[in-house]
Design an enzyme around this catalytic site. Structure first.
Site, short mmCIF file in Angstrom:
data_model
loop_
_atom_site.label_atom_id
_atom_site.label_comp_id
_atom_site.label_asym_id
_atom_site.label_seq_id
_atom_site.Cartn_x
_atom_site.Cartn_y
_atom_site.Cartn_z
N SER A 157 -28.28 10.93 203.84
CA SER A 157 -27.46 11.05 202.63
C SER A 157 -28.28 11.52 201.43
O SER A 157 -27.74 11.60 200.32
CB SER A 157 -26.81 9.70 202.32
N THR A 208 -26.26 7.30 197.95
CA THR A 208 -27.21 7.93 197.04
C THR A 208 -28.37 6.98 196.74
O THR A 208 -28.15 5.78 196.67
CB THR A 208 -26.47 8.22 195.71
N THR A 215 -29.25 12.83 195.84
CA THR A 215 -28.29 12.65 196.94
C THR A 215 -27.92 13.98 197.59
O THR A 215 -28.04 15.04 196.95
CB THR A 215 -26.99 12.01 196.38
N ARG A 253 -18.63 21.47 195.64
CA ARG A 253 -18.27 20.17 195.04
C ARG A 253 -19.52 19.50 194.45
O ARG A 253 -20.57 19.47 195.06
CB ARG A 253 -17.65 19.28 196.11
N THR A 267 -23.55 4.56 192.66
CA THR A 267 -23.49 5.12 194.00
C THR A 267 -22.08 4.90 194.53
O THR A 267 -21.39 3.99 194.08
CB THR A 267 -24.57 4.48 194.91
N GLY A 268 -21.67 5.75 195.43
CA GLY A 268 -20.31 5.65 195.97
C GLY A 268 -19.53 6.92 195.67
O GLY A 268 -20.12 7.97 195.46
C1 SD4 Z 1 -21.40 11.54 195.34
N1 SD4 Z 1 -22.11 9.39 194.50
O1 SD4 Z 1 -21.77 12.67 195.63
C2 SD4 Z 1 -22.41 10.43 195.44
C3 SD4 Z 1 -22.43 9.99 196.85
C4 SD4 Z 1 -22.98 8.64 197.06
O2 SD4 Z 1 -23.58 6.58 197.68
O3 SD4 Z 1 -23.32 7.93 196.60
N2 SD4 Z 1 -23.20 7.82 197.39
O4 SD4 Z 1 -20.26 11.27 195.03
#
Ligand code: SD4
Length: 297
Positions: free
Chosen positions: A47, A152, A170, A180, A203-204
């Site tokens: 990731s 991330t 990330t 995107r 994160t998320g």
């Molecule tokens: C995103 N926030 O690209 C990032 C992805 C991710 O844990 O965190 N992740 O939306």
């Protein structure tokens, strides 16, 4: 108390890589960058950086940003291909250009100009993982992109001089649309750092984090007198209430915060199972974050 915190269980690797620099008295941003780079270099982490999972056409597209809490200097890069150390590239944007954010081909050209090697970021394992997790066209029920692989790394540091710095890096949501961009390279969304208030990272599911300017929200809560823990919980409640207003279930999101006293806080939406790594002297601990449901409890 000098401190390093980093998102997710692999954050332990980041904290371990960062700690020697913290002990040497290096500035917060150097320390955070060393931690983040250890994750970018790890092909087993699908990731972030090298070995990240590709977008919907199988291309690894990276997002990153950095911020210095003393000066509020910051830089970011988004949708960058073929550059492994995008956090370091974000720092170059901060230090060597008058800009804050470079994207796509422009960011890649800047990387070449700055002497960063171009490389493939795919590994046999990440390609296999991409095929395995690829949404099937006629899947029933259709997979929810809001629930797909995302982890991330955000590293926040309080250095020996009492200054804060942060790095976020990330490969973003797996199987995302080409082009995107998530929250991670956006100052105020994926990261915000200000010595006069605190540091925060997210994160998320980036779309939900951007919608509330998540990390800026957390830092401003600390400025208003909340502890890092209270500030992260307030951000999750805000995010959840916005989701309820929109008639959707709150997506998986977590916030992590650190203030100039070395106090740490974190909170996540339900079923996020968010853990973060934190330094305790020379040791590293893994901590489970508090989850807050859609009702804000
Ligand atoms: C995103 N926030 O690209 C990032 C992805 C991710 O844990 O965190 N992740 O939306």
């Amino acid at each position: 108390m000098p401190t390093v915190v980093a998102t997710w269980p692999f954050g332990q690797t980041a904290v371990r890589a960062a700690l020697p620099l913290l002990r040497q008295g290096r500035p917060a941003l150097d320390v955070a960058l060393a931690g983040a780079q250890a994750i970018e270099d790890d092909p087993a982490i699908h990731s972030v950086g090298y070995g990240g999972i590709g977008n919907s056409i199988g291309t690894v597209s990276l997002d990153a940003c950095v911020m210095d809490g003393r000066t509020l200097h910051c830089g970011g890069v988004a949708a960058v291909e073929n550059v492994r150390h995008v956090a370091a590239l974000a720092r170059r944007v901060m230090e060597r250009t008058p800009h804050v954010l470079l994207v796509g081909e422009g960011a890649r050209l800047f990387a070449v100009q700055q002497g960063f090697p171009l490389d493939t970021l795919l590994t046999p394992e990440s390609v296999a993982e991409w095929y395995k997790t690829r949404p099937k066209p006629n899947a029933n029920p259709a997979p929810n992109p809001r629930d797909q692989g995302h982890d991330t790394v955000t590293v926040l540091v309080l250095d020996q001089k009492g200054s804060l710095g942060g790095v976020c890096t990330t490969s973003g949501l797996a199987h995302k649309l080409p082009g995107r961009v998530g929250d991670s390279p956006l100052i105020g969304s994926g990261l915000y750092v200000d010595d006069t208030a605190g540091a925060a990272g997210a994160t998320g599911v980036g779309e939900e984090i951007i919608r509330i300017s998540g990390s800026f929200f957390v830092v401003e809560q600390m400025r208003a007198g909340r502890t890092p823990q209270e500030a992260c919980e307030a951000a999750v409640r805000r995010l959840s209430s916005v989701a309820v207003r929109r008639g959707v279930h709150p997506a998986r999101v977590a916030f992590l915060a650190l203030d100039v006293k070395g106090r740490v806080g974190a909170a996540a939406t339900s079923r996020t199972n968010f853990q973060y790594a934190v330094s305790k002297g020379n040791k590293v601990e893994l901590v489970q974050a508090r989850e807050i449901d859609a009702e804000g409890k």
